[in-house]
Design an enzyme around this catalytic site. Structure first.
Site, PDB file in Angstrom:
ATOM      1  N   GLU A   1      46.681  53.161  54.745  1.00  0.00           N
ATOM      2  CA  GLU A   1      47.635  54.498  54.913  1.00  0.00           C
ATOM      3  C   GLU A   1      48.692  53.901  55.314  1.00  0.00           C
ATOM      4  OE1 GLU A   1      46.205  57.952  56.549  1.00  0.00           O
ATOM      5  OE2 GLU A   1      44.637  58.163  54.337  1.00  0.00           O
TER       6      GLU A   1
ATOM      7  N   GLU B   1      39.412  66.595  57.105  1.00  0.00           N
ATOM      8  CA  GLU B   1      40.905  65.710  58.232  1.00  0.00           C
ATOM      9  C   GLU B   1      41.030  64.606  57.749  1.00  0.00           C
ATOM     10  OE1 GLU B   1      44.686  64.498  60.432  1.00  0.00           O
ATOM     11  OE2 GLU B   1      43.783  66.654  59.647  1.00  0.00           O
TER      12      GLU B   1
ATOM     13  N   VAL C   1      35.392  55.168  54.401  1.00  0.00           N
ATOM     14  CA  VAL C   1      34.128  54.342  54.177  1.00  0.00           C
ATOM     15  C   VAL C   1      34.629  52.701  54.879  1.00  0.00           C
ATOM     16  CG1 VAL C   1      32.162  53.087  52.581  1.00  0.00           C
ATOM     17  CG2 VAL C   1      32.740  55.801  52.896  1.00  0.00           C
TER      18      VAL C   1
ATOM     19  N   GLY D   1      31.625  51.748  47.688  1.00  0.00           N
ATOM     20  CA  GLY D   1      30.879  51.384  45.682  1.00  0.00           C
ATOM     21  C   GLY D   1      29.551  51.667  46.225  1.00  0.00           C
ATOM     22  N   GLN D   2      28.757  52.353  47.681  1.00  0.00           N
ATOM     23  CA  GLN D   2      27.581  52.598  47.669  1.00  0.00           C
ATOM     24  C   GLN D   2      26.945  54.103  47.529  1.00  0.00           C
ATOM     25  OE1 GLN D   2      25.517  49.722  50.571  1.00  0.00           O
ATOM     26  NE2 GLN D   2      27.521  48.536  50.358  1.00  0.00           N
ATOM     27  N   GLY D   3      27.722  55.351  47.703  1.00  0.00           N
ATOM     28  CA  GLY D   3      27.563  56.381  47.537  1.00  0.00           C
ATOM     29  C   GLY D   3      28.124  57.104  48.495  1.00  0.00           C
TER      30      GLY D   3
ATOM     31  N   GLY E   1      30.662  58.107  50.491  1.00  0.00           N
ATOM     32  CA  GLY E   1      31.716  59.263  50.360  1.00  0.00           C
ATOM     33  C   GLY E   1      31.367  60.304  49.446  1.00  0.00           C
TER      34      GLY E   1
ATOM     35  N   ASN F   1      47.678  57.665  46.745  1.00  0.00           N
ATOM     36  CA  ASN F   1      46.228  56.719  46.426  1.00  0.00           C
ATOM     37  C   ASN F   1      45.922  57.096  45.038  1.00  0.00           C
ATOM     38  OD1 ASN F   1      43.574  55.839  47.204  1.00  0.00           O
ATOM     39  ND2 ASN F   1      43.610  56.414  49.271  1.00  0.00           N
TER      40      ASN F   1
ATOM     41  N   TYR G   1      38.148  61.601  44.408  1.00  0.00           N
ATOM     42  CA  TYR G   1      37.610  63.190  43.960  1.00  0.00           C
ATOM     43  C   TYR G   1      38.149  64.364  43.086  1.00  0.00           C
ATOM     44  CZ  TYR G   1      39.459  62.234  48.613  1.00  0.00           C
ATOM     45  OH  TYR G   1      39.302  61.797  50.394  1.00  0.00           O
TER      46      TYR G   1
END
Length: 156
Positions: free
Chosen positions: A24, A81, A85, A91-93, A95, A122, A129
Site C-alpha cells: 500500500e 481492517e 494473502v 489466485g487460489q481463492g 481472499g 487498487n 470486491y
C-alpha cells in the site's frame, strides 16, 4: 483452511501487516509490535480478532476485524481492517474464502453490515470486491485525526 488466529500467529500477522503496508506504499508506517498485536488480539480486553488462511498448514494470509455499531440499524457491524494473502498464494481463492468466512461470522453475530475500506487506486482489489457483491460507498469519505492533530483536538 481458515482458522481463528492464536497467540502463536502474532509474528506471522505482524509480517503480513508489514507486507501489506509495503504493497500500500506505506512501508514505514507500521508502528505495531508483536507485543501490541498480542495485547490487541489476545489481551484482557481484545480490540480485534483475526483469522489465518493456511495452505498445507502454512499461514499464507490473514484477515483482521472488529465490531462497529450503526445507530441507524441499532445493531453492530463487522469491520474488516486488513485482508492480505501472500503474493505466492494469490489466485487460489483464499481472499474470497476469508470474505465468505467473515460474512458468516457477521451473520452468526447478528451484524447488520460487513464493511471495509479499499484504496481508490487498487483497481484489482476493487474489482474483486465488486465480484464478491460489495457496493462502493462513493458518497462517503473517511475522516481521520491522528498524531499531533489528535492531541490538539483533545486540547493536550
Amino acid at each position: 483452511m481458515i482458522r481463528p488466529a492464536t497467540p502463536a500467529d502474532v509474528p506471522a500477522i505482524l509480517r503480513f501487516v508489514r507486507e501489506l503496508a509495503a504493497f500500500e506504499r506505506e512501508p514505514d508506517a507500521v508502528e505495531a509490535t508483536e507485543a501490541m498485536l498480542a495485547d490487541a488480539l489476545f489481551g484482557t480486553s481484545p480490540a480485534a480478532e483475526a483469522v489465518i488462511a493456511e495452505i498445507h498448514s502454512q499461514p499464507t494470509g490473514f484477515a483482521l476485524f472488529f465490531h462497529s455499531f450503526s445507530t441507524w440499524t441499532g445493531r453492530r457491524s463487522l469491520y474488516l481492517e486488513d485482508l492480505y494473502v501472500t503474493p505466492e498464494a494469490r489466485g487460489q481463492g483464499l481472499g474470497a474464502a476469508m470474505l465468505r468466512h467473515l460474512a458468516g461470522i457477521a451473520l452468526d453475530r447478528g451484524c447488520a453490515r460487513f464493511e471495509w475500506s479499499v484504496l481508490d487506486w487498487n483497481a484489482p482489489a476493487i474489482a474483486f470486491y465488486r465480484a464478491m457483491g460489495a457496493v462502493g460507498m462513493e458518497e462517503w469519505t473517511v475522516q481521520r485525526v491522528s498524531g499531533e492533530a489528535l492531541k490538539a483536538l483533545a486540547g493536550r
